[in-house]
Design a protein around this motif. Structure first.
Motif, PDB file in Angstrom:
ATOM      1  N   ILE A   2      41.110  42.856 -57.588  1.00  0.00           N
ATOM      2  CA  ILE A   2      39.922  42.330 -58.282  1.00  0.00           C
ATOM      3  C   ILE A   2      38.758  42.187 -57.313  1.00  0.00           C
ATOM      4  N   ARG A   3      39.033  41.687 -56.111  1.00  0.00           N
ATOM      5  CA  ARG A   3      37.962  41.531 -55.113  1.00  0.00           C
ATOM      6  C   ARG A   3      37.325  42.883 -54.758  1.00  0.00           C
ATOM      7  N   ALA A   4      38.158  43.912 -54.686  1.00  0.00           N
ATOM      8  CA  ALA A   4      37.665  45.230 -54.286  1.00  0.00           C
ATOM      9  C   ALA A   4      36.658  45.797 -55.281  1.00  0.00           C
ATOM     10  N   LEU A   5      36.736  45.345 -56.528  1.00  0.00           N
ATOM     11  CA  LEU A   5      35.819  45.843 -57.551  1.00  0.00           C
ATOM     12  C   LEU A   5      34.470  45.139 -57.502  1.00  0.00           C
ATOM     13  N   ASP A   6      34.372  44.118 -56.665  1.00  0.00           N
ATOM     14  CA  ASP A   6      33.095  43.431 -56.427  1.00  0.00           C
ATOM     15  C   ASP A   6      32.447  42.976 -57.741  1.00  0.00           C
ATOM     16  N   ILE A   7      33.211  42.253 -58.539  1.00  0.00           N
ATOM     17  CA  ILE A   7      32.695  41.716 -59.797  1.00  0.00           C
ATOM     18  C   ILE A   7      33.233  40.298 -59.968  1.00  0.00           C
ATOM     19  N   LYS A   8      32.359  39.383 -60.380  1.00  0.00           N
ATOM     20  CA  LYS A   8      32.749  37.976 -60.502  1.00  0.00           C
ATOM     21  C   LYS A   8      32.959  37.522 -61.941  1.00  0.00           C
ATOM     22  N   VAL A   9      32.421  38.276 -62.900  1.00  0.00           N
ATOM     23  CA  VAL A   9      32.565  37.884 -64.301  1.00  0.00           C
ATOM     24  C   VAL A   9      33.236  39.004 -65.093  1.00  0.00           C
ATOM     25  N   CYS A  10      33.817  38.646 -66.207  1.00  0.00           N
ATOM     26  CA  CYS A  10      34.562  39.589 -67.041  1.00  0.00           C
ATOM     27  C   CYS A  10      33.656  40.738 -67.496  1.00  0.00           C
ATOM     28  N   PRO A  11      34.053  41.990 -67.258  1.00  0.00           N
ATOM     29  CA  PRO A  11      33.210  43.126 -67.669  1.00  0.00           C
ATOM     30  C   PRO A  11      33.172  43.324 -69.181  1.00  0.00           C
ATOM     31  N   TYR A  12      34.194  42.811 -69.872  1.00  0.00           N
ATOM     32  CA  TYR A  12      34.227  42.972 -71.322  1.00  0.00           C
ATOM     33  C   TYR A  12      33.210  42.063 -72.027  1.00  0.00           C
ATOM     34  N   CYS A  13      33.122  40.805 -71.591  1.00  0.00           N
ATOM     35  CA  CYS A  13      32.277  39.840 -72.300  1.00  0.00           C
ATOM     36  C   CYS A  13      31.109  39.301 -71.488  1.00  0.00           C
ATOM     37  N   ASN A  14      31.160  39.405 -70.164  1.00  0.00           N
ATOM     38  CA  ASN A  14      30.107  38.866 -69.286  1.00  0.00           C
ATOM     39  C   ASN A  14      29.915  37.364 -69.486  1.00  0.00           C
ATOM     40  N   ARG A  15      30.990  36.653 -69.855  1.00  0.00           N
ATOM     41  CA  ARG A  15      30.888  35.208 -70.091  1.00  0.00           C
ATOM     42  C   ARG A  15      31.663  34.392 -69.073  1.00  0.00           C
ATOM     43  N   SER A  16      32.862  34.845 -68.719  1.00  0.00           N
ATOM     44  CA  SER A  16      33.781  34.025 -67.924  1.00  0.00           C
ATOM     45  C   SER A  16      33.972  34.574 -66.511  1.00  0.00           C
ATOM     46  N   PHE A  17      34.099  33.652 -65.563  1.00  0.00           N
ATOM     47  CA  PHE A  17      34.351  34.043 -64.178  1.00  0.00           C
ATOM     48  C   PHE A  17      35.769  34.585 -64.027  1.00  0.00           C
ATOM     49  N   ILE A  18      35.917  35.638 -63.234  1.00  0.00           N
ATOM     50  CA  ILE A  18      37.253  36.170 -62.915  1.00  0.00           C
ATOM     51  C   ILE A  18      37.423  36.264 -61.396  1.00  0.00           C
ATOM     52  N   GLU A  19      36.497  35.658 -60.679  1.00  0.00           N
ATOM     53  CA  GLU A  19      36.515  35.718 -59.222  1.00  0.00           C
ATOM     54  C   GLU A  19      37.797  35.114 -58.660  1.00  0.00           C
ATOM     55  N   CYS A  20      38.363  35.753 -57.644  1.00  0.00           N
ATOM     56  CA  CYS A  20      39.572  35.254 -56.998  1.00  0.00           C
ATOM     57  C   CYS A  20      39.189  34.227 -55.936  1.00  0.00           C
ATOM     58  N   ILE A  21      39.816  33.076 -55.997  1.00  0.00           N
ATOM     59  CA  ILE A  21      39.498  31.983 -55.069  1.00  0.00           C
ATOM     60  C   ILE A  21      40.791  31.453 -54.458  1.00  0.00           C
ATOM     61  N   ASP A  22      40.877  31.471 -53.141  1.00  0.00           N
ATOM     62  CA  ASP A  22      42.046  30.920 -52.448  1.00  0.00           C
ATOM     63  C   ASP A  22      41.887  29.410 -52.310  1.00  0.00           C
ATOM     64  N   LYS A  23      42.902  28.663 -52.678  1.00  0.00           N
ATOM     65  CA  LYS A  23      42.866  27.201 -52.598  1.00  0.00           C
ATOM     66  C   LYS A  23      43.180  26.724 -51.177  1.00  0.00           C
ATOM     67  N   ASN A  24      42.605  25.603 -50.817  1.00  0.00           N
ATOM     68  CA  ASN A  24      42.824  25.042 -49.476  1.00  0.00           C
ATOM     69  C   ASN A  24      44.272  24.609 -49.262  1.00  0.00           C
ATOM     70  N   ASP A  25      44.950  24.241 -50.360  1.00  0.00           N
ATOM     71  CA  ASP A  25      46.338  23.778 -50.216  1.00  0.00           C
ATOM     72  C   ASP A  25      47.344  24.929 -50.187  1.00  0.00           C
ATOM     73  N   LYS A  26      46.834  26.176 -50.139  1.00  0.00           N
ATOM     74  CA  LYS A  26      47.677  27.369 -50.017  1.00  0.00           C
ATOM     75  C   LYS A  26      48.530  27.649 -51.251  1.00  0.00           C
ATOM     76  N   SER A  27      48.287  26.925 -52.348  1.00  0.00           N
ATOM     77  CA  SER A  27      49.026  27.207 -53.574  1.00  0.00           C
ATOM     78  C   SER A  27      48.462  28.472 -54.215  1.00  0.00           C
ATOM     79  N   SER A  28      49.008  28.860 -55.353  1.00  0.00           N
ATOM     80  CA  SER A  28      48.592  30.109 -56.003  1.00  0.00           C
ATOM     81  C   SER A  28      47.075  30.154 -56.180  1.00  0.00           C
ATOM     82  N   PRO A  29      46.460  31.278 -55.811  1.00  0.00           N
ATOM     83  CA  PRO A  29      44.998  31.376 -55.926  1.00  0.00           C
ATOM     84  C   PRO A  29      44.538  31.429 -57.380  1.00  0.00           C
TER      85      PRO A  29
END
Length: 319
Positions: free
Chosen positions: A113-140
């Motif tokens: 997903i990061r490689a596609l350089d897009i932060k919001v859903c391409p279908y609707c342009n409403r919701s964020f789909i950006e990948c975010i790593d959590k500080n506690d190392k749990s599932s991103p």
């Protein structure tokens, strides 16, 4: 609809995944088994084909516009690929090899997903789909991957990179594309879009005056139309864009009222001059900072509702 990057350069992480996947397929063929089950002869024949020449890479890296023809050609050559019966052992083996691997830690979903350089859903342009790593190392936190051509109908396309569309849970869920067949409905793959001009947002106002902004919002009907013969009408229907954007009539009301202000150029230049001691801004920056509207289509991929706002703002002559 927002175009996805269709750069022909295959990311290194994907090449690494393909290499690991190829080794796994080779082990299946050499052992003649998948788990405790003996590899079905026709499944083995298909896997041997993939391992020869560059056929596996050709499948996994097949361009978006060639996916369907390539899949149909493979189905003609290997009749097991035409199976749809979940109870059939050969179908289950093909599904296990391709589909199950999509959801294991082996497939670099977040990197993809990061490689596609897009932060919001391409279908609707409403919701964020950006990948975010959590500080506690749990599932991103990350978006979902839609199989544009169904993994039920084409399980062997489940790892083909141009068949994987990063999207939000709404668009990938039951209320979106989950039960829709891209073949039958003739949906347009975001990888095949050249720009964001294939659809346009409009609004109809049912009143001429309002007591407050809420009343203004309740007097607005949102329209979403296919333009430039883009073929996106079915995408608009499948992802219920007209209905979901009606819920943003409050945003439309703000833009409508800003349009009525008829901000003169001298006002814009005054604001720009006032900010100069702090930061030098352009007309584009003004639209973002003061109006809250992104007017550059190249940036729609990073901001929710940006295409919606820009279309309405242009119609209302906000800028």
């Amino acid at each position: 609809m927002i175009p996805l990057n269709k750069d022909d350069i295959c990311p290194e992480f994907y090449k690494e995944f393909v290499s690991k996947f190829e080794k796994k397929v080779r082990r299946y063929v050499e052992k003649g088994r998948i788990g405790k089950k003996k590899l079905r002869p026709k499944v083995k024949c298909f896997l041997e084909y993939l391992l020869s020449d560059d056929n596996l890479m050709s499948l996994l890296n097949c361009p978006a516009n060639e996916l369907k023809p390539h899949a149909e050609e493979l189905c003609k050559t290997f009749d097991i690929l035409r199976l749809r019966d979940r109870e059939h052992l050969a179908f289950r083996q093909i599904r296990r090899i391709f589909v199950d691997n999509t959801y294991t830690t082996e497939f670099p979903k977040a990197d993809f997903i990061r490689a596609l350089d897009i932060k919001v859903c391409p279908y609707c342009n409403r919701s964020f789909i950006e990948c975010i790593d959590k500080n506690d190392k749990s599932s991103p936190i990350k978006g979902q991957l839609d199989h544009f051509y169904s993994k039920e109908r084409y399980p062997f396309l489940a790892l083909s990179r141009f068949n994987l569309i990063p999207c939000c849970s709404d668009c990938n869920g039951v209320g979106g594309k989950f039960t829709v067949d891209a073949d039958e409905t003739k949906l347009i793959n975001p990888y095949l879009l050249e720009d964001t001009n294939g659809m346009k947002f409009k609004m109809e106002i049912t009143k001429s005056s309002f007591a407050n902004i809420e009343e203004c919002a309740n007097s607005i009907k949102i329209l979403v139309e296919e333009t430039n013969q883009s073929g996106l009408e079915q995408n608009i229907k499948t992802f219920h864009l007209q209905e979901i954007y009606q819920s943003h009539s409050d945003v439309a009301a703000e833009i409508y009222l800003k349009g009525k202000l008829k901000m003169p150029q001298i006002y814009r230049q005054t604001i720009i001059a006032m900010l100069k001691p702090i930061i030098s801004i352009t007309e584009h920056d003004f639209n973002q900072l003061v109006l809250g509207i992104e007017d550059n289509p190249k940036n729609f991929k990073n901001k929710p509702l940006s295409k919606f706002k820009a279309d309405l703002a242009k119609d209302e002559m906000v800028f």
